[in-house]
Design a protein around this motif. Structure first.
Motif, PDB file in Angstrom:
ATOM      1  N   THR A   1       0.763  -1.355  -0.058  1.00 37.47           N
ATOM      2  CA  THR A   1      -0.061   0.127  -0.068  1.00 37.47           C
ATOM      3  C   THR A   1       0.833   1.234   0.006  1.00 37.47           C
ATOM      4  O   THR A   1       1.902   1.322   0.397  1.00 37.47           O
ATOM      5  CB  THR A   1      -0.977   0.086   1.350  1.00 37.47           C
TER       6      THR A   1
ATOM      7  N   ASN B   1       0.534   3.847   1.879  1.00 39.17           N
ATOM      8  CA  ASN B   1       1.144   4.364   3.130  1.00 39.17           C
ATOM      9  C   ASN B   1       2.222   3.632   3.661  1.00 39.17           C
ATOM     10  O   ASN B   1       3.238   4.242   4.464  1.00 39.17           O
ATOM     11  CB  ASN B   1      -0.013   4.227   4.163  1.00 39.17           C
ATOM     12  N   ASN B   2       2.293   2.335   3.463  1.00 35.71           N
ATOM     13  CA  ASN B   2       3.504   1.716   3.690  1.00 35.71           C
ATOM     14  C   ASN B   2       4.919   2.050   3.134  1.00 35.71           C
ATOM     15  O   ASN B   2       5.797   2.031   3.836  1.00 35.71           O
ATOM     16  CB  ASN B   2       3.165   0.035   3.662  1.00 35.71           C
ATOM     17  N   GLN B   3       4.664   2.226   1.723  1.00 38.46           N
ATOM     18  CA  GLN B   3       5.851   2.771   0.994  1.00 38.46           C
ATOM     19  C   GLN B   3       6.156   4.011   1.446  1.00 38.46           C
ATOM     20  O   GLN B   3       7.443   4.310   1.289  1.00 38.46           O
ATOM     21  CB  GLN B   3       5.427   2.832  -0.526  1.00 38.46           C
ATOM     22  N   ASP B   4       5.434   4.964   1.785  1.00 39.92           N
ATOM     23  CA  ASP B   4       5.698   6.282   2.263  1.00 39.92           C
ATOM     24  C   ASP B   4       6.426   6.210   3.749  1.00 39.92           C
ATOM     25  O   ASP B   4       7.557   6.725   3.860  1.00 39.92           O
ATOM     26  CB  ASP B   4       4.393   7.296   2.658  1.00 39.92           C
ATOM     27  N   ASN B   5       5.986   5.473   4.597  1.00 36.86           N
ATOM     28  CA  ASN B   5       6.668   5.152   5.870  1.00 36.86           C
ATOM     29  C   ASN B   5       8.073   4.373   5.709  1.00 36.86           C
ATOM     30  O   ASN B   5       9.024   4.774   6.137  1.00 36.86           O
ATOM     31  CB  ASN B   5       5.749   4.231   6.669  1.00 36.86           C
ATOM     32  N   GLU B   6       8.218   3.519   4.386  1.00 34.82           N
ATOM     33  CA  GLU B   6       9.364   2.792   4.420  1.00 34.82           C
ATOM     34  C   GLU B   6      10.512   3.901   3.764  1.00 34.82           C
ATOM     35  O   GLU B   6      11.503   4.039   4.314  1.00 34.82           O
ATOM     36  CB  GLU B   6       9.187   1.715   3.362  1.00 34.82           C
TER      37      GLU B   6
ATOM     38  N   ARG C   1      11.453   6.260   6.684  1.00 35.91           N
ATOM     39  CA  ARG C   1      12.529   5.314   7.500  1.00 35.91           C
ATOM     40  C   ARG C   1      14.074   5.348   6.786  1.00 35.91           C
ATOM     41  O   ARG C   1      14.839   5.604   7.498  1.00 35.91           O
ATOM     42  CB  ARG C   1      12.037   4.178   7.815  1.00 35.91           C
TER      43      ARG C   1
END
Length: 107
Positions: free
Chosen positions: A1, A3-8, A11
């Protein structure tokens, strides 16, 4: 998703830009650590550089007086800064830095 890509991505950015560990990243995300915009300051005396912003943390090395360092992170609870010099990256308390400031990148 997305959101997970943005979070990764975020980080990875923190690891690259601030040499942040996974533990430091969680403290940044929770607001306990502040990211700084790379201000340059000098050490005021010979100082131990710790691997965490805590008196009891392991010593990562030492820097002589008047060593120029770049400020990466700030931990207000302990008035400590994560610094980067040519030789070492780690944490020092504010009293060992000449007029340390942390201009935050975000907010």
């Amino acid at each position: 998703t997305s959101n997970n890509q943005d979070n990764e991505w975020y980080r990875d950015f923190l690891k690259e830009e601030y040499n942040a560990t996974d533990g430091e990243i969680s403290y940044i995300e929770s607001g306990r650590y502040e990211t700084c915009s790379g201000e340059k300051v000098k050490t005021t005396e010979r100082t131990e550089v710790k691997n965490a912003p805590d008196f009891y943390a392991l010593t990562a090395g030492e820097l002589p007086k008047d060593t120029e360092v770049e400020i990466l992170l700030y931990y207000p609870d302990n008035d400590a800064y994560k610094i980067n010099s040519d030789k070492i990256i780690g944490w020092v308390t504010a009293k060992f830095l000449e007029n340390p400031i942390c201009d935050t990148d975000q907010e």
